[in-house]
Design a protein around this motif. Structure first.
Motif, PDB file in Angstrom:
ATOM      1  N   LYS A  52      -9.715  -6.907   2.117  1.00  0.00           N
ATOM      2  CA  LYS A  52     -10.136  -5.745   2.889  1.00  0.00           C
ATOM      3  C   LYS A  52      -9.143  -5.392   3.988  1.00  0.00           C
ATOM      4  O   LYS A  52      -9.019  -4.240   4.367  1.00  0.00           O
ATOM      5  CB  LYS A  52     -11.484  -6.013   3.563  1.00  0.00           C
ATOM      6  N   PHE A  53      -8.463  -6.393   4.517  1.00  0.00           N
ATOM      7  CA  PHE A  53      -7.629  -6.188   5.694  1.00  0.00           C
ATOM      8  C   PHE A  53      -6.226  -5.725   5.318  1.00  0.00           C
ATOM      9  O   PHE A  53      -5.693  -6.097   4.278  1.00  0.00           O
ATOM     10  CB  PHE A  53      -7.545  -7.469   6.527  1.00  0.00           C
ATOM     11  N   ILE A  54      -5.638  -4.932   6.201  1.00  0.00           N
ATOM     12  CA  ILE A  54      -4.276  -4.432   6.016  1.00  0.00           C
ATOM     13  C   ILE A  54      -3.374  -5.160   7.001  1.00  0.00           C
ATOM     14  O   ILE A  54      -3.711  -5.304   8.179  1.00  0.00           O
ATOM     15  CB  ILE A  54      -4.223  -2.910   6.255  1.00  0.00           C
ATOM     16  N   TYR A  55      -2.230  -5.631   6.506  1.00  0.00           N
ATOM     17  CA  TYR A  55      -1.308  -6.419   7.328  1.00  0.00           C
ATOM     18  C   TYR A  55       0.079  -5.802   7.350  1.00  0.00           C
ATOM     19  O   TYR A  55       0.523  -5.227   6.365  1.00  0.00           O
ATOM     20  CB  TYR A  55      -1.153  -7.840   6.753  1.00  0.00           C
ATOM     21  N   LYS A  56       0.753  -5.972   8.475  1.00  0.00           N
ATOM     22  CA  LYS A  56       2.194  -5.774   8.506  1.00  0.00           C
ATOM     23  C   LYS A  56       2.811  -7.038   7.921  1.00  0.00           C
ATOM     24  O   LYS A  56       2.197  -8.105   7.956  1.00  0.00           O
ATOM     25  CB  LYS A  56       2.697  -5.588   9.939  1.00  0.00           C
ATOM     26  N   GLN A  57       4.012  -6.928   7.398  1.00  0.00           N
ATOM     27  CA  GLN A  57       4.648  -8.085   6.779  1.00  0.00           C
ATOM     28  C   GLN A  57       5.334  -8.917   7.864  1.00  0.00           C
ATOM     29  O   GLN A  57       6.529  -8.806   8.097  1.00  0.00           O
ATOM     30  CB  GLN A  57       5.639  -7.628   5.715  1.00  0.00           C
ATOM     31  N   ASP A  58       4.535  -9.754   8.517  1.00  0.00           N
ATOM     32  CA  ASP A  58       5.031 -10.583   9.611  1.00  0.00           C
ATOM     33  C   ASP A  58       4.305 -11.921   9.615  1.00  0.00           C
ATOM     34  O   ASP A  58       3.661 -12.288   8.628  1.00  0.00           O
ATOM     35  CB  ASP A  58       4.888  -9.851  10.952  1.00  0.00           C
ATOM     36  N   LYS A  59       4.368 -12.621  10.727  1.00  0.00           N
ATOM     37  CA  LYS A  59       3.736 -13.947  10.810  1.00  0.00           C
ATOM     38  C   LYS A  59       2.222 -13.883  10.693  1.00  0.00           C
ATOM     39  O   LYS A  59       1.602 -14.829  10.202  1.00  0.00           O
ATOM     40  CB  LYS A  59       4.125 -14.636  12.123  1.00  0.00           C
ATOM     41  N   THR A  60       1.627 -12.784  11.101  1.00  0.00           N
ATOM     42  CA  THR A  60       0.180 -12.631  10.977  1.00  0.00           C
ATOM     43  C   THR A  60      -0.228 -12.673   9.511  1.00  0.00           C
ATOM     44  O   THR A  60      -1.200 -13.339   9.140  1.00  0.00           O
ATOM     45  CB  THR A  60      -0.283 -11.303  11.607  1.00  0.00           C
ATOM     46  N   VAL A  82       0.574  -4.074   3.717  1.00  0.00           N
ATOM     47  CA  VAL A  82       0.079  -4.723   2.499  1.00  0.00           C
ATOM     48  C   VAL A  82      -1.383  -5.149   2.633  1.00  0.00           C
ATOM     49  O   VAL A  82      -1.913  -5.267   3.732  1.00  0.00           O
ATOM     50  CB  VAL A  82       0.923  -5.978   2.151  1.00  0.00           C
ATOM     51  N   ARG A  83      -1.989  -5.361   1.484  1.00  0.00           N
ATOM     52  CA  ARG A  83      -3.280  -6.050   1.381  1.00  0.00           C
ATOM     53  C   ARG A  83      -3.004  -7.326   0.600  1.00  0.00           C
ATOM     54  O   ARG A  83      -2.098  -7.371  -0.228  1.00  0.00           O
ATOM     55  CB  ARG A  83      -4.302  -5.226   0.618  1.00  0.00           C
ATOM     56  N   LEU A  84      -3.791  -8.348   0.848  1.00  0.00           N
ATOM     57  CA  LEU A  84      -3.604  -9.604   0.139  1.00  0.00           C
ATOM     58  C   LEU A  84      -4.447  -9.627  -1.135  1.00  0.00           C
ATOM     59  O   LEU A  84      -5.590  -9.179  -1.144  1.00  0.00           O
ATOM     60  CB  LEU A  84      -3.988 -10.780   1.031  1.00  0.00           C
ATOM     61  N   VAL A  85      -3.843 -10.141  -2.197  1.00  0.00           N
ATOM     62  CA  VAL A  85      -4.533 -10.295  -3.476  1.00  0.00           C
ATOM     63  C   VAL A  85      -4.745 -11.788  -3.700  1.00  0.00           C
ATOM     64  O   VAL A  85      -3.824 -12.586  -3.535  1.00  0.00           O
ATOM     65  CB  VAL A  85      -3.699  -9.706  -4.634  1.00  0.00           C
ATOM     66  N   ILE A  86      -5.961 -12.155  -4.075  1.00  0.00           N
ATOM     67  CA  ILE A  86      -6.290 -13.545  -4.376  1.00  0.00           C
ATOM     68  C   ILE A  86      -6.597 -13.626  -5.869  1.00  0.00           C
ATOM     69  O   ILE A  86      -7.524 -12.970  -6.346  1.00  0.00           O
ATOM     70  CB  ILE A  86      -7.512 -14.028  -3.576  1.00  0.00           C
ATOM     71  N   GLU A  87      -5.791 -14.390  -6.584  1.00  0.00           N
ATOM     72  CA  GLU A  87      -6.034 -14.641  -8.006  1.00  0.00           C
ATOM     73  C   GLU A  87      -6.654 -16.022  -8.133  1.00  0.00           C
ATOM     74  O   GLU A  87      -6.078 -17.015  -7.711  1.00  0.00           O
ATOM     75  CB  GLU A  87      -4.725 -14.620  -8.797  1.00  0.00           C
ATOM     76  N   ARG A  88      -7.833 -16.052  -8.736  1.00  0.00           N
ATOM     77  CA  ARG A  88      -8.548 -17.324  -8.886  1.00  0.00           C
ATOM     78  C   ARG A  88      -9.378 -17.273 -10.153  1.00  0.00           C
ATOM     79  O   ARG A  88     -10.133 -16.332 -10.358  1.00  0.00           O
ATOM     80  CB  ARG A  88      -9.441 -17.552  -7.677  1.00  0.00           C
ATOM     81  N   GLU A  89      -9.221 -18.283 -10.998  1.00  0.00           N
ATOM     82  CA  GLU A  89      -9.983 -18.411 -12.242  1.00  0.00           C
ATOM     83  C   GLU A  89      -9.918 -17.149 -13.089  1.00  0.00           C
ATOM     84  O   GLU A  89     -10.919 -16.667 -13.608  1.00  0.00           O
ATOM     85  CB  GLU A  89     -11.431 -18.794 -11.931  1.00  0.00           C
ATOM     86  N   GLY A  90      -8.728 -16.571 -13.190  1.00  0.00           N
ATOM     87  CA  GLY A  90      -8.515 -15.416 -14.056  1.00  0.00           C
ATOM     88  C   GLY A  90      -8.944 -14.076 -13.493  1.00  0.00           C
ATOM     89  O   GLY A  90      -8.841 -13.060 -14.172  1.00  0.00           O
ATOM     90  N   SER A  91      -9.438 -14.030 -12.273  1.00  0.00           N
ATOM     91  CA  SER A  91      -9.837 -12.747 -11.688  1.00  0.00           C
ATOM     92  C   SER A  91      -9.022 -12.477 -10.423  1.00  0.00           C
ATOM     93  O   SER A  91      -8.581 -13.399  -9.737  1.00  0.00           O
ATOM     94  CB  SER A  91     -11.331 -12.735 -11.378  1.00  0.00           C
ATOM     95  N   LYS A  92      -8.835 -11.192 -10.141  1.00  0.00           N
ATOM     96  CA  LYS A  92      -8.094 -10.772  -8.951  1.00  0.00           C
ATOM     97  C   LYS A  92      -9.052 -10.121  -7.971  1.00  0.00           C
ATOM     98  O   LYS A  92      -9.899  -9.317  -8.354  1.00  0.00           O
ATOM     99  CB  LYS A  92      -7.012  -9.758  -9.320  1.00  0.00           C
ATOM    100  N   HIS A  93      -8.903 -10.494  -6.706  1.00  0.00           N
ATOM    101  CA  HIS A  93      -9.705  -9.909  -5.643  1.00  0.00           C
ATOM    102  C   HIS A  93      -8.772  -9.315  -4.598  1.00  0.00           C
ATOM    103  O   HIS A  93      -7.898 -10.017  -4.091  1.00  0.00           O
ATOM    104  CB  HIS A  93     -10.601 -10.972  -5.001  1.00  0.00           C
ATOM    105  N   LEU A  94      -8.959  -8.041  -4.299  1.00  0.00           N
ATOM    106  CA  LEU A  94      -8.131  -7.349  -3.314  1.00  0.00           C
ATOM    107  C   LEU A  94      -8.785  -7.466  -1.945  1.00  0.00           C
ATOM    108  O   LEU A  94      -9.975  -7.155  -1.785  1.00  0.00           O
ATOM    109  CB  LEU A  94      -7.983  -5.876  -3.704  1.00  0.00           C
ATOM    110  N   ILE A 137       0.869  -1.172   0.000  1.00  0.00           N
ATOM    111  CA  ILE A 137       0.000   0.000   0.000  1.00  0.00           C
ATOM    112  C   ILE A 137       0.907   1.222   0.000  1.00  0.00           C
ATOM    113  O   ILE A 137       1.681   1.438   0.947  1.00  0.00           O
ATOM    114  CB  ILE A 137      -0.915   0.016   1.236  1.00  0.00           C
ATOM    115  N   GLU A 138       0.824   1.995  -1.050  1.00  0.00           N
ATOM    116  CA  GLU A 138       1.667   3.189  -1.160  1.00  0.00           C
ATOM    117  C   GLU A 138       1.356   4.171  -0.041  1.00  0.00           C
ATOM    118  O   GLU A 138       0.198   4.427   0.272  1.00  0.00           O
ATOM    119  CB  GLU A 138       1.453   3.863  -2.520  1.00  0.00           C
TER     120      GLU A 138
END
Length: 88
Positions: free
Chosen positions: A62-70, A48-60, A25-26
């Protein structure tokens, strides 16, 4: 990430069923102290936010994460969710 996610990740990535990855996230940066080569350093990292690519579509996500174990556990849970829903 624990071993319970590896089978689900292998299924998703080897079969091109699903891909989950972080997208920075800029402007949303946090700092933390880490040790590199035995010396303390302050490192700036994007949230960051997680992106899920499935069957040719991308879904962004909702949750914001620090880059850690969580974040890693959230990625593993997504793979596990889709693995448990599979019909093959």
């Amino acid at each position: 990430m624990t071993g319970k996610y590896y089978k689900a990740m292998s299924w998703a990535l080897e079969g091109n069923h699903l891909r989950v990855y972080p997208e920075p996230i800029e402007g949303d940066i946090y700092t933390e102290k880490r040790t590199r080569q035995g010396k303390p350093k302050t490192v700036s990292t994007h949230k960051v936010r997680l992106v899920i690519e499935r069957e040719g579509s991308k879904h962004l996500g909702k949750f914001i994460y620090k880059q850690d174990k969580t974040m890693s556990n959230a990625i593993g849970e997504i793979y596990l969710h889709y693995y448990n829903k599979r019909t093959v």
